[in-house]
Enzyme design. Structure first.
Site, short mmCIF file in Angstrom:
data_model
loop_
_atom_site.label_atom_id
_atom_site.label_comp_id
_atom_site.label_asym_id
_atom_site.label_seq_id
_atom_site.Cartn_x
_atom_site.Cartn_y
_atom_site.Cartn_z
N SER A 197 0.84 -1.19 0.00
CA SER A 197 0.00 0.00 0.00
C SER A 197 0.88 1.25 0.00
O SER A 197 1.64 1.46 -0.94
CB SER A 197 -0.96 -0.05 1.20
OG SER A 197 -2.01 0.86 1.02
N ASP A 225 -10.20 -5.71 -2.94
CA ASP A 225 -9.60 -4.67 -2.11
C ASP A 225 -10.48 -3.43 -2.16
O ASP A 225 -10.71 -2.86 -3.23
CB ASP A 225 -8.20 -4.38 -2.67
CG ASP A 225 -7.38 -3.44 -1.81
OD1 ASP A 225 -7.96 -2.51 -1.21
OD2 ASP A 225 -6.15 -3.62 -1.76
N HIS A 248 -7.37 -6.06 1.31
CA HIS A 248 -6.17 -5.23 1.50
C HIS A 248 -5.35 -5.65 2.72
O HIS A 248 -4.38 -4.99 3.08
CB HIS A 248 -6.62 -3.77 1.64
CG HIS A 248 -5.54 -2.75 1.39
ND1 HIS A 248 -4.90 -2.62 0.17
CD2 HIS A 248 -4.97 -1.82 2.19
CE1 HIS A 248 -4.00 -1.65 0.24
NE2 HIS A 248 -4.01 -1.14 1.46
#
Lengths: 278, 278
Positions: free
Chosen positions: B147, B223, B256
């Site tokens: 991320s 996600d 995620h």
């Protein structure tokens, strides 16, 4: 049963669930990993019982069981270690009694008897939920755990040898009735009659005639609780010349943490899979 | 450098260390896994950069990198994601700016410029410590992250192609200069001149001529940040017909979380090991 969370992992599903437990008289949370094989057929169930201070979450996050459980087709169930909630009895500033320290027994003494029924919860109530709600083959169950949960695994297997086909433990409390960090909880939950304690103590159970075909136990040699609370040599002595065979592996340099558990998780999953596949 | 904790795991050592960072003007904590091979020879170093809200601890506990890193002989270094401490600027109730949200840039604007120098910290100060204190082969370094840390990995590789031999990312923020959850931090840390932002944005860096031989990117199809903040197709477009080759893998059903990261951790470690072994 309420779904708290669900996430895809290693092709399977790691879920967290909550339900109103009749047995414990409070809401209880547990984690279940369902391997990809369960889409096609029911899978064997391996119970992981956690140690003091833990919830379902510790091993779910740090135990590293999903990769191989997904490969071997094992359902992994991780219960909490005690009843929970504001109305549940507790002792502040003592991590060895009360919340997080259920010791997998059914308390008989006030105020604990109201909620602290983790033996019946894990052996009776939660298995019914697993059987009803998940693609589980309840004819093939194994149990393992860590520290207090290792005690839980050993005693549950010894008390239910027909239920469980396999049992192993990481750094288990093998003789809680005589260990400093468990005697206070045993006295609080079960009262002063040590004959009752014997029924929840792996060494005493074996001494009193219970048996289970074989145990695998890994114990870290650098575990700070080794001499005071764990003492696996007492289990070795108890198993000697009985029908319970023990494979005890001392692992040099390892401590009591999940860094130790995760290192040997694969070995334990394979141990159980071999015995649950037949 | 102070040892916060050390534990044996998978035959190697997982340590946590703290030091007074000159670069960040505060104490900084980081994690290092040393594989067993390091007893005999220096090992390559793989940097893992974490995402928003994380410290060094999240991937250390939930990333499941130790088993294979121990097998492949990789040192894994996990820095924190921002400066820390009571004296460090922060924005309360905003997880996208301030502590836990350093974005791997050197801030130029007040009050952030005083401590928020995560680019120099990770590229300059911490590598010196790793080289001095650990059995590290600094001629063989790779970088990956998740991320915000995927953004960090991509931009650091693009800005230092001679330093890093390998780069990969889990669900990276590929174009932070135009994403909702990163633009506010870029403006706060770097000011209003978007030409400066371009120097910390993987898509813009490639557009402006930077290149890195090959990236591996895994992205979960379920996600929740995919469309709003991650948008890996923008990296795919930026890499097209350039010297930077991208292997982008959409992973259906994955979110995620670390349940996603740990699932594909082995693939990434092997990707790096192949490129760091030569």
């Amino acid at each position: 049963m309420e779904i708290v969370s669900k996430a895809k992992s290693f092709g399977g599903t790691q879920g967290v669930y909550r339900h109103a437990s009749q047995c414990c008289g409070c809401d209880m949370t547990f984690a279940v990993f369902i391997p990809p094989q369960a889409k096609k057929m029911p899978c064997p169930v391996l119970w992981y019982l956690s140690g003091l201070t833990c919830t379902h979450a510790n091993v779910m996050e740090k135990g590293e069981y999903r990769r191989l459980a997904a490969e071997l087709g094992l359902i992994i169930v991780c219960p909490d270690t005690s009843p929970r909630g504001d109305d549940v009895a507790d002792v502040e500033d003592n991590w060895q009694i009360g919340k997080g320290a259920g010791f997998y027994v059914d308390a008989t003494e006030a105020p604990w008897a109201k909620n602290y029924r983790m033996y019946s919860y894990v052996v009776e109530e939660l298995p019914r939920i697993i059987a009803d709600e998940f693609p589980a083959d309840m004819g093939r169950q194994g149990v393992f755990g860590h520290s207090m949960g290792g005690h839980g695994a050993l005693t549950m297997a010894l008390k239910n040898p027909d239920r469980f086909k396999s049992c192993s433990a990481f750094a288990p409390i093998v003789h809680p009735a005589t260990a400093d960090w468990s005697m206070n909880a045993f006295r609080a939950y079960l009262g002063d009659d040590e004959a009752v304690w014997r029924q929840h103590d792996a060494c005493f159970l074996i001494e009193d005639g219970a048996s289970f075909p074989e145990f695998l136990v890994d114990q870290g040699g650098a575990d700070g609780f080794l001499d005071s609370g764990l003492r696996p040599w007492l289990l070795e002595a108890a198993c000697k010349d009985t029908g319970s065979k023990l494979t005890l592996r001392m692992q040099e340099g390892y401590d009591h943490s999940y860094y130790f558990i995760s290192t040997f998780m694969d070995d334990h999953l394979r141990w159980h899979a071999e015995r649950l596949s037949v």
